[in-house]
Write a protein that holds these residues in place. Structure first.
Motif, PDB file in Angstrom:
ATOM      1  N   VAL A  66       0.896  -1.193   0.078  1.00 20.19           N
ATOM      2  CA  VAL A  66       0.086   0.146  -0.144  1.00 20.19           C
ATOM      3  C   VAL A  66       0.910   1.178  -0.004  1.00 20.19           C
ATOM      4  O   VAL A  66       0.765   2.438  -0.587  1.00 20.19           O
ATOM      5  N   ALA A  67       1.977   1.337   0.865  1.00 17.07           N
ATOM      6  CA  ALA A  67       2.911   2.463   0.898  1.00 17.07           C
ATOM      7  C   ALA A  67       3.547   2.403  -0.511  1.00 17.07           C
ATOM      8  O   ALA A  67       3.672   3.593  -0.848  1.00 17.07           O
ATOM      9  N   GLN A  68       3.888   1.360  -1.184  1.00 19.87           N
ATOM     10  CA  GLN A  68       4.709   1.610  -2.484  1.00 19.87           C
ATOM     11  C   GLN A  68       3.773   2.213  -3.429  1.00 19.87           C
ATOM     12  O   GLN A  68       4.131   3.170  -4.254  1.00 19.87           O
TER      13      GLN A  68
ATOM     14  N   ALA B 194       4.319  12.578  -1.596  1.00 22.84           N
ATOM     15  CA  ALA B 194       4.545  11.269  -1.869  1.00 22.84           C
ATOM     16  C   ALA B 194       5.142  10.378  -0.299  1.00 22.84           C
ATOM     17  O   ALA B 194       4.760   9.314  -0.033  1.00 22.84           O
ATOM     18  N   ASP B 195       6.008  11.202   0.303  1.00 26.90           N
ATOM     19  CA  ASP B 195       6.341  10.491   1.819  1.00 26.90           C
ATOM     20  C   ASP B 195       5.233  10.664   2.714  1.00 26.90           C
ATOM     21  O   ASP B 195       5.120   9.603   3.422  1.00 26.90           O
ATOM     22  N   VAL B 196       4.449  11.550   2.676  1.00 29.11           N
ATOM     23  CA  VAL B 196       3.173  11.324   3.761  1.00 29.11           C
ATOM     24  C   VAL B 196       2.278  10.319   3.255  1.00 29.11           C
ATOM     25  O   VAL B 196       1.956   9.478   4.021  1.00 29.11           O
ATOM     26  N   VAL B 197       1.912  10.046   1.967  1.00 33.50           N
ATOM     27  CA  VAL B 197       1.128   8.913   1.494  1.00 33.50           C
ATOM     28  C   VAL B 197       1.531   7.658   1.710  1.00 33.50           C
ATOM     29  O   VAL B 197       1.123   6.682   2.151  1.00 33.50           O
TER      30      VAL B 197
ATOM     31  N   LEU C 103      -5.809   9.152  -1.496  1.00 32.55           N
ATOM     32  CA  LEU C 103      -4.955   8.417  -2.516  1.00 32.55           C
ATOM     33  C   LEU C 103      -4.114   6.995  -1.570  1.00 32.55           C
ATOM     34  O   LEU C 103      -4.074   5.995  -2.089  1.00 32.55           O
ATOM     35  N   MET C 104      -3.967   7.400  -0.286  1.00 35.26           N
ATOM     36  CA  MET C 104      -3.790   6.009   0.693  1.00 35.26           C
ATOM     37  C   MET C 104      -4.885   5.008   0.415  1.00 35.26           C
ATOM     38  O   MET C 104      -4.422   3.881   0.348  1.00 35.26           O
TER      39      MET C 104
ATOM     40  N   ARG D  62       3.595   5.739  -5.640  1.00 36.54           N
ATOM     41  CA  ARG D  62       3.539   5.925  -7.202  1.00 36.54           C
ATOM     42  C   ARG D  62       2.283   6.581  -7.648  1.00 36.54           C
ATOM     43  O   ARG D  62       2.247   7.277  -8.645  1.00 36.54           O
ATOM     44  N   LEU D  63       1.131   6.720  -6.825  1.00 33.63           N
ATOM     45  CA  LEU D  63      -0.043   7.440  -7.338  1.00 33.63           C
ATOM     46  C   LEU D  63       0.297   8.978  -7.212  1.00 33.63           C
ATOM     47  O   LEU D  63      -0.121   9.763  -8.230  1.00 33.63           O
ATOM     48  N   VAL D  64       1.214   9.399  -6.249  1.00 28.17           N
ATOM     49  CA  VAL D  64       1.547  10.718  -6.109  1.00 28.17           C
ATOM     50  C   VAL D  64       2.608  11.039  -7.512  1.00 28.17           C
ATOM     51  O   VAL D  64       2.354  12.101  -8.004  1.00 28.17           O
TER      52      VAL D  64
END
Length: 439
Positions: A51-53, A81-84, A209-210, A57-59
């Motif tokens: 999920v994190a990876q 990206a780091d937050v998501v 996004l998450m 990628r979505l960001v």
């Protein structure tokens, strides 16, 4: 809050989560089947890593759009990206042993105690990162940034707010809202701080996004797990097509504006995609593994491209058609695995373990908070609640404190620990008293 010259505060959040024991514990918590299965299945840790990876990628996909309008919306949305990624790591950190099957058991236990709202896995995750996980003695929790805490709030409401003001969502594909609740009153100050810049009850763009990354990941890796286990016949889905469709309509029919025809179209596309590529001769072959990887890559790519900026809060949106695709993928696991009698029977036993643990630990704690029969960590959790001013401000006495401490303790156990402790407390254990893990 210290500042490092080589990493941002959001990157520091990610590091703190990765180094926490609460995160490591997820390797011992089930995704669907128990973690002691001989087959190599996803658990909550490997799920969270994916999920994190995928969230990152979505960001990156959104950032690739260089148009002037997108740059303006990028700033408005505040995506990072780091937050998501960090939100993806911690989104399941509060899951009890055996996953979702334990939640209604714990909820019923807490609802019987006047002064507590019940149990919710997402609220427990927020409680862990803000209160229970410890990295320093001078600060509870992991001391994460406001943006990261807001991003993990898939359901940014208290239970009372959720019951008093239900959402009037125009369609189920609107990702800006979540139907449940996600914080206890005991973390209300942290919740308000995290949501200081929020727009009402809407999720933040990072939380959207998450949550989408969570849906995609769950939809794809569970199919892989249970195809290799011989439970999902991907080479011959058409024979069960009508049953799958009817099952899905019963499961999803209550969603606002759910369109069975659109779902049927995506289900047919999923079936056609698998049956064209997967061989029926022998499932776990190099050819089938390659075909499965190609299909998964195709599905992931389609789902990533489905994300785009929107003109209104939360400023990101997900293509509705792709959401039907994800639900069609998820339905295969529901139809062939989750509703199987073999899993249901096992889960019934798991619920009994959780109930037994709650009852026995509550009884021991009621007799004496200092009883040697209590695990040391439970005694510590109970003691700390007595010094938690936010908790004691609304708690109704010892019953509330005892119930909250027991549930907090159960939610820091792995499944193996829960089983072992239940056997010891019930007199069914053959384990040695020497070197007990809870001493």
């Amino acid at each position: 809050m210290e500042v490092d010259p080589y990493r941002t505060p959001y990157q520091r959040d990610r590091d703190r989560v990765l180094y926490s024991s609460a995160f490591r514990r997820l390797s011992g918590v089930a995704q669907v089947a128990a973690v002691n299965e001989q087959r190599v299945l996803h658990n909550r840790l490997t799920h969270s890593l994916k999920v994190a990876q995928l969230g990152r990628r979505l960001v990156q996909h959104l950032k690739h759009d260089r148009s002037g309008k997108s740059r303006d919306l990028w700033r408005a949305a505040g995506v990072n990206a780091d937050v998501v990624e960090t939100a993806g790591l911690v989104h399941d950190i509060g899951h009890p042993p055996f996953g979702h099957i334990s939640e209604p058991v714990l909820n019923a236990c807490l609802r019987r105690v006047e002064g507590l709202e019940g149990f919710e896995g997402n609220a427990q995750s927020f409680r862990i990162v803000t209160k229970l996980a410890r990295r320093r003695t001078d600060h509870p929790g992991l001391d994460l940034t406001r943006a990261t805490l807001d991003a993990m709030l898939k359901y940014p409401r208290t239970r009372s707010a959720s019951e008093d003001n239900p959402f009037d969502v125009p369609t189920w594909t609107d990702r800006g809202f979540g139907g449940k609740w996600g914080t206890y009153r005991s973390e209300l100050m942290d919740f308000r701080w995290a949501r200081k810049r929020a727009r009402g009850d809407r999720r933040s763009a990072n939380a959207v996004l998450m949550d989408w990354a969570d849906d995609i990941t769950y939809a794809t890796h569970d199919i892989e797990d249970y195809f290799w286990a011989g439970l999902i016949p991907l080479h011959n889905l058409h024979s069960d097509r009508d049953g799958i469709f009817k099952h899905a309509c019963r499961r999803l029919g209550g969603l606002q504006d759910f369109d069975p025809a659109r779902f049927a179209g995506e289900l047919d596309r999923v079936i056609d995609r698998f049956e064209k590529s997967i061989s029926s001769s022998c499932w776990d072959t190099r050819r089938n593994r390659s075909a499965m990887n190609e299909i998964t890559t195709e599905n992931l790519g389609e789902c990533v491209r489905a994300v785009s900026f929107a003109a209104e809060a939360p400023f990101v949106t997900v293509d509705p058609q792709c959401q039907y695709l994800v639900e069609a993928l998820k339905e295969l696991t529901w139809y062939y695995v989750i509703d199987r009698p073999s899993l249901a029977v096992m889960q019934e036993g798991q619920k009994h373990i959780i109930q037994s643990l709650y009852d026995r630990l509550s009884d021991c704690l009621s007799e004496s908070p200092k009883s040697p029969r209590l695990p040391i960590q439970l005694r510590s959790l109970y003691r700390d609640l007595g010094h938690d001013e936010e908790f004691t401000a609304f708690s109704g006495g010892s019953d509330v404190r005892r119930a909250r401490a027991v549930v907090d303790y159960i939610c820091v156990l792995t499944e193996a620990q829960a089983v072992d402790l239940d056997e010891r407390l019930s007199g069914r254990s053959h384990s040695s008293m020497f070197g007990a893990w809870f001493s």
